[in-house]
Design a protein around this motif. Structure first.
Motif, PDB file in Angstrom:
ATOM      1  N   VAL A 144       0.829  -1.203   0.000  1.00 41.44           N
ATOM      2  CA  VAL A 144       0.000   0.000   0.000  1.00 41.44           C
ATOM      3  C   VAL A 144       0.864   1.253   0.000  1.00 41.44           C
ATOM      4  CG1 VAL A 144      -0.164   0.047   2.519  1.00 41.44           C
ATOM      5  CG2 VAL A 144      -1.949   1.120   1.121  1.00 41.44           C
ATOM      6  N   GLN A 145       0.407   2.263  -0.714  1.00 40.03           N
ATOM      7  CA  GLN A 145       1.125   3.530  -0.823  1.00 40.03           C
ATOM      8  C   GLN A 145       0.823   4.394   0.382  1.00 40.03           C
ATOM      9  OE1 GLN A 145       3.200   4.226  -3.211  1.00 40.03           O
ATOM     10  NE2 GLN A 145       3.359   6.420  -3.515  1.00 40.03           N
ATOM     11  N   ASP A 148       1.122  10.061   2.420  1.00 38.92           N
ATOM     12  CA  ASP A 148       1.915  11.274   2.259  1.00 38.92           C
ATOM     13  C   ASP A 148       2.751  11.253   0.992  1.00 38.92           C
ATOM     14  OD1 ASP A 148       3.419   9.176   3.218  1.00 38.92           O
ATOM     15  OD2 ASP A 148       4.852  10.468   4.265  1.00 38.92           O
ATOM     16  N   ARG A 149       2.568  10.213   0.150  1.00 37.10           N
ATOM     17  CA  ARG A 149       3.351  10.104  -1.074  1.00 37.10           C
ATOM     18  C   ARG A 149       2.425  10.044  -2.290  1.00 37.10           C
ATOM     19  NH1 ARG A 149       7.436   5.270  -0.823  1.00 37.10           N
ATOM     20  NH2 ARG A 149       8.007   6.244  -2.800  1.00 37.10           N
ATOM     21  N   ALA A 150       2.679  10.901  -3.256  1.00 33.43           N
ATOM     22  CA  ALA A 150       1.868  10.929  -4.473  1.00 33.43           C
ATOM     23  C   ALA A 150       2.497  10.045  -5.535  1.00 33.43           C
ATOM     24  CB  ALA A 150       1.738  12.349  -4.994  1.00 33.43           C
ATOM     25  N   VAL A 151       1.659   9.429  -6.352  1.00 31.18           N
ATOM     26  CA  VAL A 151       2.126   8.572  -7.433  1.00 31.18           C
ATOM     27  C   VAL A 151       2.201   9.393  -8.719  1.00 31.18           C
ATOM     28  CG1 VAL A 151       1.622   6.536  -8.828  1.00 31.18           C
ATOM     29  CG2 VAL A 151       1.146   6.522  -6.379  1.00 31.18           C
ATOM     30  N   ARG A 163       6.402   4.815  -6.531  1.00 30.62           N
ATOM     31  CA  ARG A 163       5.754   3.707  -5.825  1.00 30.62           C
ATOM     32  C   ARG A 163       6.740   2.888  -4.987  1.00 30.62           C
ATOM     33  NH1 ARG A 163       2.633   1.540  -3.721  1.00 30.62           N
ATOM     34  NH2 ARG A 163       2.001  -0.367  -4.790  1.00 30.62           N
ATOM     35  N   GLY A 164       8.039   3.186  -5.115  1.00 29.14           N
ATOM     36  CA  GLY A 164       9.015   2.489  -4.297  1.00 29.14           C
ATOM     37  C   GLY A 164       9.344   1.088  -4.774  1.00 29.14           C
ATOM     38  N   PHE A 165       9.328   0.865  -6.089  1.00 31.86           N
ATOM     39  CA  PHE A 165       9.704  -0.436  -6.632  1.00 31.86           C
ATOM     40  C   PHE A 165      11.209  -0.644  -6.509  1.00 31.86           C
ATOM     41  CE2 PHE A 165       5.542  -0.549  -8.403  1.00 31.86           C
ATOM     42  CZ  PHE A 165       5.297  -1.848  -8.814  1.00 31.86           C
ATOM     43  N   TYR A 166      11.610  -1.893  -6.636  1.00 30.54           N
ATOM     44  CA  TYR A 166      13.023  -2.238  -6.716  1.00 30.54           C
ATOM     45  C   TYR A 166      13.655  -1.468  -7.878  1.00 30.54           C
ATOM     46  CZ  TYR A 166      17.195  -5.137  -7.542  1.00 30.54           C
ATOM     47  OH  TYR A 166      18.470  -5.583  -7.732  1.00 30.54           O
ATOM     48  N   TYR A 258      -4.008  -0.641  -5.353  1.00 30.39           N
ATOM     49  CA  TYR A 258      -3.180   0.216  -4.506  1.00 30.39           C
ATOM     50  C   TYR A 258      -3.202   1.672  -4.966  1.00 30.39           C
ATOM     51  CZ  TYR A 258      -1.042  -3.768  -2.076  1.00 30.39           C
ATOM     52  OH  TYR A 258      -0.822  -4.886  -1.297  1.00 30.39           O
ATOM     53  N   LEU A 259      -3.476   1.889  -6.249  1.00 22.15           N
ATOM     54  CA  LEU A 259      -3.525   3.257  -6.764  1.00 22.15           C
ATOM     55  C   LEU A 259      -4.843   3.946  -6.437  1.00 22.15           C
ATOM     56  CD1 LEU A 259      -1.828   2.702 -10.242  1.00 22.15           C
ATOM     57  CD2 LEU A 259      -0.815   3.653  -8.161  1.00 22.15           C
TER      58      LEU A 259
END
Length: 437
Positions: A144-145, A148-151, A163-166, A258-259
């Protein structure tokens, strides 16, 4: 005091290097690593990491039985573009069977002038990478995002970053992940409030398209509308002619949800080729809505916010039975991923009852194509047959979330494509009420 501490630490390292086997080697490696970092020199490549040098094999000599069998299938089914005979020669540059003989390969001006072999070589190395047995850390998807963080949905790179992917630094990692995520991200990029597609003339979205997309966002973002009422059911996403997309694991489709963290979705896969791999799904997660699993939908509940529903039937059959009634443009949306409306083998099926029933829903319909020509031919045949009964929502445009992995048509080994490369949208025409006096 600082100097003495450093000296003591140095002495401990020296003692340990003398007393422990292999410690001296580790120390030299640490020094080399420090020097490389200080000078900005990249470390030597890991022999296990995917590279062209260790992923390239001629398919007919491949270490993978699957690719050796595929090379044999190409030789049996495909024809040489120069001689029209069976393919027997493997291109030395791409490693894929392409021509009847070396002479035919040398005479093929189009093949060499347009450097077709470069894309074929990418197909080769991508397929070998998937079968290499390496670890795939890029498949460790984020959850889950944070609120406080926008995509950012402007492109793959910004999406992965926000999104914090590898960190995917190679074309191999991008190819494997974008192929899987292309389907949910293509859907999300249309519906999301931060969609990268803007209104004409700056973008491909028409005025009617803005109306349809705004209706969906009205229910997807109720907190932005004081007059919005709570939904009595999840948003329904219908995927017609579902094939590969119906085989994706639930955690891949979860990236779509999640979006939209406050919303729930039912994704309906429709078509005789859709299927759920029950062997990989806990039995308690699958339910059959009456009858046998061959004719009735299977529901795979991922969690309280996402369900995958599989209908092994044609859409017009389900539509005529009113299985999905009532349709709601505020809650329902349709997708057809590279359906081939204009292809000879599919035209009769798509352009008959199925398209009539699709337009009858008055809901937004988005479709994708393997390339620009494929996309335009599909849209043109829909316009030719139903032009007066539809409104364009999105003019054909490059899909920012198309797959980056190159694929090969085994029946024509010089034809390469990417999934969902182009996208367009339309809808059954909605007529305004006329007031008679």
């Amino acid at each position: 005091m600082i100097i003495s501490r450093l000296s003591t630490a140095s002495q401990l390292r020296v003692v340990s290097s003398r007393s422990l086997p292999g410690a001296r080697l580790n120390q030299s490696r640490s020094i080399v690593g420090f020097v490389r970092n200080a000078l900005g020199i990249d470390p030597p490549p890991n022999p296990d990491e995917p590279q062209v040098s260790n992923r390239f094999f001629p398919w007919d000599q491949s270490p993978s039985p699957d690719l050796r069998a595929r090379a044999e299938r190409i030789k049996k089914l495909a024809l040489c573009p120069v001689t029209g005979k069976n393919i027997e020669y493997t291109c030395p540059i791409s490693g894929i069977p392409t021509h009847h003989s070396r002479e035919a390969w040398e005479k093929d001006e189009n093949y060499h002038k347009n450097k077709v072999y470069e894309k074929l070589k990418k197909v080769n190395i991508y397929e070998h990478d998937l079968r290499s047995g390496r670890s795939f850390p890029e498949f460790d998807f984020p959850n889950v995002q944070g609120m406080d963080r926008a995509v950012n949905l402007q492109n793959w790179d910004l999406y992965f970053y926000t999104r914090g992917f590898y960190s995917m630094d190679t074309e191999f990692q991008l190819a494997t992940v974008t192929k899987m995520l292309s389907y949910p991200l293509t859907i999300a990029s249309v519906m999301h409030e931060y969609s990268p597609y803007s209104l004409y003339p700056r973008g491909p979205v028409t005025l009617e398209g803005l109306k349809s997309i705004s209706a969906l966002r009205y229910t997807l973002y109720p907190e932005q509308h004081k007059s919005a009422t709570p939904k009595d059911r999840p948003t329904r996403i219908f995927i017609l002619g579902a094939r590969a997309e119906s085989q994706l694991p639930g955690h891949v489709w979860k990236q779509l949800q999640y979006l939209f963290p406050t919303q729930s979705f039912d994704i309906h896969f429709i078509g005789p080729e859709c299927a759920v791999n029950e062997g990989k799904v806990p039995s308690e997660a699958i339910s059959v809505s009456g009858g046998s699993s061959e004719t009735q939908p299977l529901t795979k509940k991922i969690d309280d916010t996402l369900s995958l529903v599989y209908h092994p039937q044609y859409f017009h059959t389900l539509h005529e039975a009113q299985d999905f009634f009532p349709y709601d443009p505020y809650n329902d949306i349709f997708f057809t991923f590279h359906p081939g409306y204009a292809s000879p083998e599919n035209e009769a099926h798509w352009m008959g009852d199925t398209m009539k029933d699709l337009l009858d829903t008055k809901c937004a319909i988005f479709t994708t194509g393997f390339n620009k020509a494929d996309m335009l031919s599909d849209i043109n045949i829909v316009k030719q047959k139903y032009g007066k009964e539809l409104d364009m929502l999105m003019e054909p445009t490059k899909n920012l979330f198309g797959s980056t992995k190159w694929e090969l048509n085994d029946l024509n080994p010089q034809e390469v494509y990417q999934f969902n490369m182009y996208i367009a949208g339309f809808r059954g025409k909605r007529y305004h009420a006329v007031k008679y006096t």
